[in-house]
Design a protein around this motif. Sequence first.
Motif: not given
Length: 642
Positions: A110-115, A12-13
Amino acid sequence: MDLKKDDDFVYDRLPTADSFRFAYLKPGVGQDPIECELVTRTVKEEVDLATPQWEALSWLWGAHGNLRAIIVNGRKFSVTRNLFIALNHLRLPERPRLLWVDALCINQKDIEERSSQIRQMAFLFHRAKNVIAWLGGGDTGSQVVMRLARYLHDFESGNLSYCDANMIYILALTFGVPAVEADPSNSVFNYWKIHKYENWNYIDRIVDRELFRRSWVLQEAALAKSLVVTCGTETIPWDAFFRAVSLRFSNDRRARDYPTVHQGWSAMQAIENLRQLVATKQRPPDLLELLWACRDYKSTDPRDRIFALLGVSDLLYGHGPRQQLGFEIDYSKPIHDVFASFALSTIAKYGDLRVLATRRSNRAFDNNYLGSWCPDWASLDDGVSLLYRQRQWSGNIIKYRACGDLSPIAWLAAGKTPSMGVLEMGHLVLRGFILDRIAALRHSSYFVIESDRLFDWHNWAVWPDQRGQAKITQPKDQADPQRQDAFWRTVIADADVNGNRQPVYLRAQFYRWYQKVIESSSTGNDSTAETLAGIEDKDFLNRMRHVTRGRCLFETSEHGLLGIGDKDYSAELGGAQLRPGDLIAIVHGGPLPVMLRAVDGPLQKGAERTYRLVGDAFCYVHGMVDGEALRLGTKMENFTIV
């Protein structure tokens, strides 16, 4: 586990920017399935807690194709074999254990979450109840090391419950603590004297585990308030482990006498040095120097060579990488973009061009479209820059000032890769002037060849009018004192092993060493540079080998200057090495002169000549490293570096 593909876990986001996940590792033993429950928390919620309850795992991912299945929130989740083994050892038999593990708590797809989550790692590891450095599964040797380290810690802490006469002998022989006199009549003493080297071998094997040379462990271990080392079923505090390893190396005469340091031990020292800086809040070396010193640490993603060290900036410098460098951790950017942005950020931040000094093996063959000016942190290299006094960072670089007080004037210009026809990497434009051209070269061959070749190298540099007669001993009255002084200063780049400039005390060491070279050459002895050097000449020899490794001497055409520069290692791929005709230039912000090669091809009307950096970019030129070249009054120009 009877789970089907449809039962695979889906993240989940995260609800807010400051949210993150923890993993409750459920109890289990033996062959019980490994089960975890993910829960979401926020930074504010955890800061409000007086005592954090989670533990953060520092581990090595291992092969991505070697996967095992665990259960996360009731669904199947694939992890690497290394993590599977770690979770199986770390779970408790009777109660859950709260962990933060990057492979579980971050949606890696998820690239955005990873960053975003990587930016919070400093908080997670610094505030964790414990940081667990997982070395992998145990064996007989690792059990011996972990238990000996624990016994040593107990002994030095005054806990003598384990320390019978037998253990006293073991600690004395393995670690040199406490001092025990040899007793040939004591069978126990003689038994452990024989097995001392076996214990050292066990220590070397556990120190050689890959975790210590992983990029992320530098941040994770350095930030930990409480760091423990776990190998198999054995766990001990980091301080006890580090103490035992340090005594092993200090108690081994061979390890003390030889300059080559065990890579694992060197990596452990870097971790401990960073931990001390964080704990004492002392000002550390800047991020560029820290990154350079740790450039050969391993990471699956080349960008992590940079990202892994930026996380310590909050605690080391008082603010994050965005405030420190104007640079952001962002996995959406391609590798070459990250490397180029970081290079430009460091030039702007530190006001010099040190970042250009990163040694590269393929400046002429640029498969990654980085341009010859951009450091390639993705490639491992054992080369040592002339700017740094040793491989391990020490807090200071060697102070050269070839450009005087001129600050860097550099900007990025649009550039195209001819073979691709599209914009791949901007060209770096530098301001400066041509100092001279290379007229002739002589390769060092690492100073481990026969003595007559060593004499030939020195003979070529000191007496240019009599080259080709290397085996003819030159009378002292024929030597040009200024030329000879230039030679010995050049082969050590005019600095000693501690980074001190103009070390005149090494002059006597040089003359003693070279006299042995002459005598050995005259008698036809096959001695090497190392065997010719006595203990009194070791400082000069160590520094000379440090500087000359992989480099070559050169003379310039106009001013007759003597220098030493890095050869272009693309020669193995078909490109030319550093060669006569290459340019030596002084550029704004350059601590040392740079080596340039004009790019071949006809110039279009109105276009400027473009250049490529050669070798590790910087070279030492005797008499031109303290601003002397500025007095020549040469006209400044722009150099476009492709």
